[in-house]
Design a protein around this motif. Structure first.
Motif, PDB file in Angstrom:
ATOM      1  N   SER A 372      92.460 -18.408  46.686  1.00  0.00           N
ATOM      2  CA  SER A 372      92.309 -19.117  47.952  1.00  0.00           C
ATOM      3  C   SER A 372      91.718 -18.204  49.014  1.00  0.00           C
ATOM      4  O   SER A 372      92.019 -17.002  49.054  1.00  0.00           O
ATOM      5  N   ALA A 374      90.824 -18.424  53.366  1.00  0.00           N
ATOM      6  CA  ALA A 374      91.043 -19.229  54.572  1.00  0.00           C
ATOM      7  C   ALA A 374      90.725 -18.394  55.804  1.00  0.00           C
ATOM      8  O   ALA A 374      91.275 -17.296  55.980  1.00  0.00           O
ATOM      9  N   SER A 376      90.899 -17.918  59.882  1.00  0.00           N
ATOM     10  CA  SER A 376      91.787 -18.311  60.964  1.00  0.00           C
ATOM     11  C   SER A 376      90.993 -19.056  62.041  1.00  0.00           C
ATOM     12  O   SER A 376      89.943 -18.576  62.482  1.00  0.00           O
ATOM     13  N   CYS A 421      96.784 -21.403  54.277  1.00  0.00           N
ATOM     14  CA  CYS A 421      96.315 -22.245  55.379  1.00  0.00           C
ATOM     15  C   CYS A 421      96.831 -21.680  56.693  1.00  0.00           C
ATOM     16  O   CYS A 421      98.045 -21.475  56.854  1.00  0.00           O
ATOM     17  N   TRP A 422      95.923 -21.400  57.624  1.00  0.00           N
ATOM     18  CA  TRP A 422      96.301 -20.901  58.942  1.00  0.00           C
ATOM     19  C   TRP A 422      96.734 -22.045  59.845  1.00  0.00           C
ATOM     20  O   TRP A 422      96.217 -23.158  59.758  1.00  0.00           O
ATOM     21  N   THR A 467      97.487 -26.992  47.248  1.00  0.00           N
ATOM     22  CA  THR A 467      96.859 -27.047  48.566  1.00  0.00           C
ATOM     23  C   THR A 467      97.920 -27.065  49.649  1.00  0.00           C
ATOM     24  O   THR A 467      99.007 -27.623  49.460  1.00  0.00           O
ATOM     25  N   CYS A 577      87.050 -32.181  51.617  1.00  0.00           N
ATOM     26  CA  CYS A 577      86.745 -31.454  52.847  1.00  0.00           C
ATOM     27  C   CYS A 577      86.078 -32.402  53.836  1.00  0.00           C
ATOM     28  O   CYS A 577      85.088 -33.069  53.512  1.00  0.00           O
ATOM     29  N   SER A 636      86.058 -25.909  44.921  1.00  0.00           N
ATOM     30  CA  SER A 636      86.269 -25.736  46.357  1.00  0.00           C
ATOM     31  C   SER A 636      85.019 -26.182  47.107  1.00  0.00           C
ATOM     32  O   SER A 636      83.899 -26.083  46.593  1.00  0.00           O
ATOM     33  N   SER A 638      83.270 -26.368  51.335  1.00  0.00           N
ATOM     34  CA  SER A 638      83.371 -25.904  52.718  1.00  0.00           C
ATOM     35  C   SER A 638      82.120 -26.330  53.474  1.00  0.00           C
ATOM     36  O   SER A 638      80.999 -26.055  53.030  1.00  0.00           O
ATOM     37  N   CYS A 679      87.174 -20.450  44.904  1.00  0.00           N
ATOM     38  CA  CYS A 679      87.303 -20.788  46.317  1.00  0.00           C
ATOM     39  C   CYS A 679      86.044 -20.352  47.056  1.00  0.00           C
ATOM     40  O   CYS A 679      85.332 -19.443  46.625  1.00  0.00           O
ATOM     41  N   GLN A 681      84.401 -20.215  51.365  1.00  0.00           N
ATOM     42  CA  GLN A 681      84.559 -20.438  52.800  1.00  0.00           C
ATOM     43  C   GLN A 681      83.282 -20.019  53.503  1.00  0.00           C
ATOM     44  O   GLN A 681      82.731 -18.941  53.226  1.00  0.00           O
TER      45      GLN A 681
END
Length: 1452
Positions: A372, A374, A376, A421-422, A467, A577, A636, A638, A679, A681
């Motif tokens: 994962s 993530a 912030s 997850c933030w 998740t 997403c 994943s 994004s 993953c 991002q």
């Protein structure tokens, strides 16, 4: 292209030399798993590359330090190979497989440029000269080699360290001698290091000590002076470092590791046990020795000081040292500084300055899959990484001073971190989930300094957490005042298929399952699907849940009312997403992308559903956009926060793909990982940066604009964890050891032995002890008689006189009962000792101790059917107890069915059913439950449901459907039956749903089945499926028209024939002479009975509500043709009902779909099929007072003319003299409010072409002969077509399109300005502070950044170009403006945008409602036709043309 930055896999542990540094190449390399990572050494390390080729763990790595070959290095592996690499090209040079055992040590000789020495666990040394393909083998000691090192002073000397503590120095020359056997260590030799000085004369303090008879920390080992030789240092697991004299062959110094106390505590004994002691002798400091210590500390020993050796701890401040043991040390000299590199069990790679003893930089590494990533939302640029080594990393990607500023969190985790997850607003609040079902929250803001453990939720999931998502609370947490409930709660989705809501304020409280809220709100009675993914819309109002069956359900907060179901995937959903909501196009915030196991990404636009929720939740089957190209499951997704409609996906094919969603185009493909991607991002601060993680233990940062590939690989890039080794040059083959496979000879057949099992076997005696005693010698038998007589005369007291172990125990058979019991006791003990408990139990039964027998057998697990059968003799309670004990014993023996049968014998039906259910014997459990329980018993339904879930998981969908039917859940039966997705399953599921009363579901499945059949070109089967559904008559009409359309196109050789099976058509006639719509109407009347106006109106209402997404150039041709058939069906129905406005609108939709898909030939054929005589007759039928109707007709007329215009261009006359006179009529000069560019276009036709028309009128000479007259007739027809095409030169449309282009241009400039500001903010620490904001600064001409994906940059100031090509003709039109653009600031751009939007608003809505061909493009085609039709074209002023990137259309 390789990654810009990389967090590598963790270096391999417990190896003597798995890292090395090269001063010449300025590289540091270390072995990690099956490859070698290379770092470029500098103020900040950069990733140079990876050496890939080994199939198992790399066990050794070393550079060549010869001056001209510093680019070469060698590696050894557990796969038995030693490979030579070129670090410049990252390619294999050569390899050998001479070792037959696991290689444990490796070193490249510092004096011989092509000599690589390796040793294995059996004690064999291989010297390999790779330049001449020569090798030599040595076997100095039959011991396990731990390390070896070649002498830097004598090319033939090699020192070897063994597992038992011995150090051996050998001569590898022709002598093959063992020079020294150095004994002194008591345990494994971990490391060896030669002194950099070539002799032993420089260290005078040692000479003095030896002469005085003192050796620090050890005994006197040598007294004579040394004239030659070299010193050797060794580090051992016995916690000592010894320095040996090669001249004397003895130890001269022994250094004991000190107990370095950190944080005031002593060294843990367990840490001492796990010690790894590595040593390194710096090349420029012969009087200093570096070593590791117990807990990761590094020590610098001062060897020049006499007496007690002084050591210094590296690292001036807390936190610089490693936290766990260090495995390898190496150094190199760069720019006058000597740098030391260390790798450790704490997974950090550190670089030290030997002069200052300070840590220069640290590169963290990862010890597991990267599950994962993530970013912030509060601390921008702070990336959290969930890894399979039970740790969380938080990477500050914006740090300028430290490119690898990473903090590690491990407390309270103790499992693989699979989800992160933030919190959306709270800084440092990070939620995590693990593979053991744990959910927790870390405070990274304060935890980094206080080492604060995380909060752990008291509610665990049963399986891996997939998740996590922060979202608004739903019931029951949504009730209460503002101060009683959190603003955001934590949602977790795990492998058991449920979503839990955790209260972050009370994690010790019980989490709630949101399925209960969904069931209560939506009155759902059927089984809920297993949840696999969760995603909240950024505004927190909409929740999307992905399910195991491939469906996605959309709910409205806070009560989770179902809005719709998206059924496009048919396999487990892996990723969902939502598009961000801060773009310039608000409608894009309703886009939701999803990926599943079937490798296709679907994007859906939910704007209409969310803004106007329907009363009955619909099922959406048609995607808004389809992104196809990956070859394995999507893991994943994004969205880019910097672009509109740009998405990046991670896939099991080992690549990450960037997509332009609106165009359905792949833009950039990254292939830098070696395994499956898990993953992805998009960087929130850099529009060009993307971060990916995978099962290769790495996190890569890569740039989208620098990738070589734009599409995913066509074949799945299966990158296994152990990739196959590279091919070996042919020169190596004679020196390889190929293990021959022995030929197995056929064994001679033996004569079959006679079957002895048929012989009768004598049963085993129950009294073997007494029987054997009765077969002794005659004298002993006589003594038995005498003894028995004596005892009997003494009133039978034999029992007291006999002892169990005596030789007379068998006499109990003839004495009293007590003596008999003694005998039976001895016999029973004998049976137990010989492994015959059943005989012992039989004796106990004879004795009459039934309860004791049963209890003893149960304790030993030796109950038998016979004992259970006789247990009722001991009473009812004893019988029940025995049966229960026997059932438990059978369960341990995995005889579950037999155990259940015994439970039924004591009337324990529920226990028997549960026993079989728990052990997956569902079929037998169902038989018992249905035979013994009431039909309405809930146990039976639960049994069916559990069995169905198990069957569904294993892929047995038909059997699972039967179970659901048995449980009275037909809805679930239909869903599981349709899960396979093939035609047969869908057809059966639709019929089942119809019989079960689920009409809506049956309709959906029937339509889906028909679409599958049509994709296989089976229209007959599709109609048969739809015939069962009375509500799908409208769809039958669509499929009918689709079939007729395909027939017509096939006759014109336009249909694709890629299917292996022939088409299955109906016997409907296709007549070319009749109108297509009239032919369709006749078939409808004869086959479907649609003949009245009311029927047509009903069908039109049924089909009008179905909306398909607009076409793109990537829309599949089959899908495009079906959507066109739907539009034409609406047009045909409108013809029947005389709804001419709707008919024109539907025809226009079909035509524009072809144009949007880039299929110009299809556009022309549809126009010729539907409107062979044009659309003038439609104008007469429309209401001339309706501006909307007339605007739709004008648009349709424009597209018809558009097709004719290109037909004229492609079929220009060549030698006809009349063609030179054929030019379009002049166009009136546009009004002053028209756009400047369109004024120029109109001016060309007014000033340049009108005089030509006046000078050469299109007349035909009367004296022209027959052929000339025929040609003249063609020219007249051509002239009429040209005149009809003048509708394309509309000034109003031109002004509207120019305004729309201006708005798009301004918005693109604004986007470029924002991206430039974001890039500048990344480097603000390097720039001088300015009081003026970056967004308020004017943009100089040409300063806009180029496209993010390597496309053309902006044109130079005042210049714009446009190019289009058709066939072999290529026309370049280039124009420039006299005045250059002035710099534009943000307020000016905003003002221009407002003015352009105001100007756009002034245009009539009817004009903006329908598309129209690009007027500028058509003007260019007119110019080309004119230039081809006239030998001397008239002069014309420069033409300003919009480039495709600024809103113009490409004609390629």
């Amino acid at each position: 292209m390789a990654a810009e930055r990389l967090l590598p896999a963790s270096p391999n542990w417990y190896l003597s030399r798995c890292s090395d540094a090269s001063a010449g190449a300025r590289l540091f390399g270390f072995a990690a798993r099956n490859s070698v990572y290379l770092l470029r050494v500098g103020a900040q390390p950069t990733f140079h590359g990876e050496l890939i080729g080994h199939t198992e763990r790399v066990s050794g790595f070393t550079f060549c330090h010869f001056p001209d070959q510093t680019n070469l290095c060698a590696s050894s592996s557990d796969d038995g190979t030693v490979k030579i690499w070129d670090t410049q090209t990252l390619s294999l040079v050569t390899e050998h497989t001479l070792h037959q055992n696991t290689i444990s040590a490796l070193h490249w000789s510092p004096l011989v440029k092509d000599l690589v020495v390796s040793g294995d666990e059996k004690g064999i040394i291989i010297c390999y000269w790779h330049n001449r393909n020569d090798s030599q083998q040595f076997f100095p000691e039959p011991r396990t080699i731990f390390c070896l090192t070649c002498s830097p002073h004598q090319e033939n000397l090699v020192a070897i360290g063994y597992k038992d503590g011995m150090v051996v120095i050998i001569d590898i020359s022709r002598k093959k001698e063992i020079i020294h056997r150095l004994r002194g260590h008591d345990d494994e030799i971990h490391s060896l290091a030669w002194c950099p000085m070539p002799n032993e004369e420089g260290l005078y303090s040692w000479q003095e000590e030896l002469q005085e008879g003192e050796v620090p920390n050890g005994e006197l080992t040598q007294e004579a002076a040394v004239a030659k030789g070299c010193y050797l240092a060794s580090g051992s697991k016995d916690q000592t470092i010894r320095i040996w004299s090669c001249a004397r062959g003895r130890g001269v110094v022994t250094l004991k590791l000190p107990s370095v106390k950190r944080r005031g505590g002593a060294v843990d004994p367990a840490v001492k046990e796990r010690i790894w002691l590595t040593v390194h002798w710096p090349s420029d400091h012969p009087t200093e020795l570096m070593s590791s210590c117990f807990g990761g500390e590094l020590l610098l020993w001062d060897l020049a000081q006499s007496g007690k050796r002084k050591w210094t701890l590296l690292g001036s401040s807390e936190g610089q040292n490693h936290s766990r043991i260090v495995f390898n040390l190496c150094s190199l000299r760069v720019q006058g500084r000597e740098l030391l590199f260390s790798i450790s069990m704490d997974r950090d790679v550190k670089c030290w300055d030997v002069a200052t003893l300070d840590c220069c930089w640290t590169v963290p590494s990862l010890g597991g899959f990267v599950y994962s990533l993530a970013f912030s939302p509060v601390d921008t640029g702070c990336l959290a990484i969930g890894v399979g080594d039970s740790m969380i990393r938080v990477w500050n990607t914006l740090s300028i001073s430290n490119a690898y500023d990473v903090k590690t969190y491990w407390q309270g985790i103790k499992a693989k971190v699979t989800a992160l997850c933030w919190h959306l607003t709270k800084e440092g609040c990070l939620a995590f989930g693990t593979d053991d079902g744990k959910v927790g929250i870390y405070d990274t803001y304060s935890g980094s300094t206080k080492n604060k453990p995380p909060q752990i939720s008291s509610t665990y999931h049963k399986k891996t957490v997939y998740t996590l998502a922060w979202g608004p609370p739903v019931p029951p947490l949504s009730f209460g005042g503002d101060g009683d409930k959190p603003s955001l709660t934590l949602y977790s989705c795990a492998g058991e298929g449920i979503v839990l809501q955790h209260n972050p304020w009370k994690l010790n409280g019980e989490a709630t399952d949101i399925n209960k809220v969904i069931k209560d709100t939506n009155s759902i009675k059927h089984k809920m699907p297993a949840r696999t993914e969760i995603s909240w819309k950024p505004d927190g109002k909409i929740l999307a849940l992905g399910n195991e069956d491939g469906s996605i359900e959309i709910f409205q907060a806070p009560n989770l009312k179902l809005l719709c179901t998206i059924q496009q995937h048919h396999k487990l959903i892996n990723a969902i997403c939502w598009h961000h909501d801060h773009g310039t196009q608000p409608e894009l915030s309703y886009l939701i992308a999803s990926g599943s196991i079937n490798a296709v990404i679907y994007v859906q636009n939910l704007k209409s559903i969310i803004e106007s929720p329907p009363e009955t939740p619909p099922t959406i089957t048609e995607p808004f956009r389809t992104l196809a190209g990956h070859t394995a499951k999507i893991t994943s997704l994004s969205w880019s926060p910097h672009h509109e409609g740009r998405l990046v996906s991670a896939c099991y094919d080992g690549t990450a793909q960037v997509w332009d969603v609106l165009k359905e185009e792949p833009l950039s493909n990254y292939r830098g990982h070696r395994g499956r991607l898990l993953c992805v991002q998009w960087s929130p601060v850099d529009p060009d940066s993307v971060y990916t993680g995978g099962d290769d233990f790495c996190v890569h940062k890569w740039l989208t604009s620098k990738q070589e590939h734009s599409h995913p690989p066509k074949v799945s890039k299966e990158v296994p964890l152990h990739p196959s080794a590279l091919s070996v040059p042919d020169l190596m083959k004679p020196f390889m050891n190929h293990r021959a496979t022995p030929v197995m000879k056929e064994q001679p057949k033996e004569k079959p032995a006679p079957d002895t099992s048929l012989k009768k076997r004598k049963p085993r005696s129950l009294l073997p002890v007494s029987t054997s005693l009765d077969h002794r010698s005659k004298d002993e038998l006589h003594q038995d008689c005498l003894m028995l007589a004596t005892c009997l005369n003494a009133k039978g007291k034999l029992g007291k006189d006999l002892i169990p172990d005596s030789d007379h125990v068998h006499l109990g058979l003839f004495a009293d009962r007590a003596a008999l019991y003694k005998m039976l006791e001895v016999e029973g003990r004998n049976h137990l000792e010989n492994g015959h408990p059943e005989l012992f139990q039989q004796l106990m039964l004879w004795k009459g101790d039934l309860k004791g027998t049963l209890q003893s057998a149960a304790e030993r697990g030796e109950l038998t059917d016979q004992l259970v059968a006789v247990s009722p003799m001991a009473g009812y309670q004893a019988w029940v107890w025995t049966v229960e004990a026997y059932a438990k014993q059978l369960c341990f023996q995995e005889q579950y069915i037999k155990a259940a049968s015994h439970l039924l014998s004591i009337h324990k039906v529920y226990e028997a059913v549960e026993l079989l259910k728990v052990n997956h014997s569902y079929r037998e459990a169902v038989v018992i439950a249905k035979a013994r329980l009431r039909p309405e018993d809930p146990v039976l339904k639960d049994l069916y449901t559990t069995w169905a879930a198990n069957l569904e998981e294993d892929g047995h969908y038909s059997m699972a459907a039967k179970c659901y039917l048995g449980a009275a859940s037909p809805y679930d039966a239909v869903k599981v039956l349709a899960k396979k997705g093939d035609v047969a399953s869908l057809k059966a599921a639709a019929e089942l749903a119809l019989r079960a009363g689920e009409k809506d579901l049956s309709t959906t499945l029937s339509l889906r089945c028909a679409q599958e059949l049509v994709s296989a070109r089976n229209w007959v089967g599709a109609q048969e499926v739809l015939q069962r559904q009375g509500s799908l008559l409208g769809q039958r009409l669509v499929f009918c028209l689709h079939e007729l359309l395909c027939k017509c196109l096939c006759k014109r050789n336009l249909a694709e024939h890629k299917s292996s099976s022939p088409p299955c058509y109906h016997s409907w006639d296709v007549r070319d002479k009749d109108s297509f719509l009239e032919m369709v109407t006749e078939v409808w009347q004869s086959e479907f009975g649609v003949s009245t106006v009311d029927q047509a109106k009903t069908m039109w209402k049924q089909l009008h509500g179905i909306l398909y997404p607009p076409a793109t150039t990537n829309t599949h041709p089959k899908q495009l043709l079906f959507h066109i058939a739907h539009d034409l069906t609406l047009a045909a129905l409108s013809y029947q009902t005389a709804s001419w406005e709707e008919a024109v609108t539907a025809l226009l939709s079909a035509v524009t779909r072809s144009c949007d898909a880039g299929n110009f030939t299809l556009l022309q054929e549809i126009c010729s099929l539907l409107l062979p005589k044009g659309c003038d007759d439609l104008r007469d039928k429309l209401d001339s007072t309706s501006s909307r109707s007339m605007a739709a007709h004008k648009s349709l007329e424009g597209f018809l003319a558009y097709g004719q215009l290109y037909d004229l261009w492609w079929n220009l006359p060549t030698d006809s003299p009349v063609s030179k006179q054929m030019v379009p009529e002049s166009v009136s000069c546009p009004s002053k409010q028209a756009a400047p560019e369109q004024n120029a276009v109109s001016g060309i036709f007014a000033e340049g072409m009108a005089p030509e028309l006046e000078e050469h009128p299109p007349s035909i000479p009367a004296s022209c002969p027959g052929p000339c007259a025929a040609d003249s007739g063609d020219q007249i027809e051509r002239q009429l077509k040209v005149n009809r095409c003048k509708v394309l030169l509309s000034e109003d449309i031109a002004a509207l399109q120019n305004t729309q282009k201006d708005i798009a241009k301004i918005q693109e400039t604004l986007a470029d300005m924002i991206r430039q500001h974001q890039r500048n903010s990344l480097q603000e620490s390097k720039l001088q502070p300015s009081p003026e904001s970056e967004l308020d600064k004017p943009i100089p001409p040409g300063s806009q950044s180029p496209g993010a994906f390597g496309g053309e940059g902006k044109r130079q100031a005042g210049q714009r170009s446009f190019c289009f090509s058709v066939d072999s003709r290529v026309l370049f039109i280039f124009a420039s403006k006299a005045a250059a653009k002035e710099p534009v600031s943000l307020p000016e751009l905003s003002k221009q945008l407002a003015m352009a939007k105001q100007q756009l608003a002034e245009f009539p809505d009817s004009l903006k409602a329908f598309p129209f061909p690009d007027v500028l493009e058509c003007s260019l085609v007119f110019l080309h036709i004119h230039s081809q039709s006239h030998s001397d074209p008239p002069p014309r002023p420069p033409l300003p043309v919009a480039s495709p990137s600024q809103g113009g259309s490409s004609l390629t």
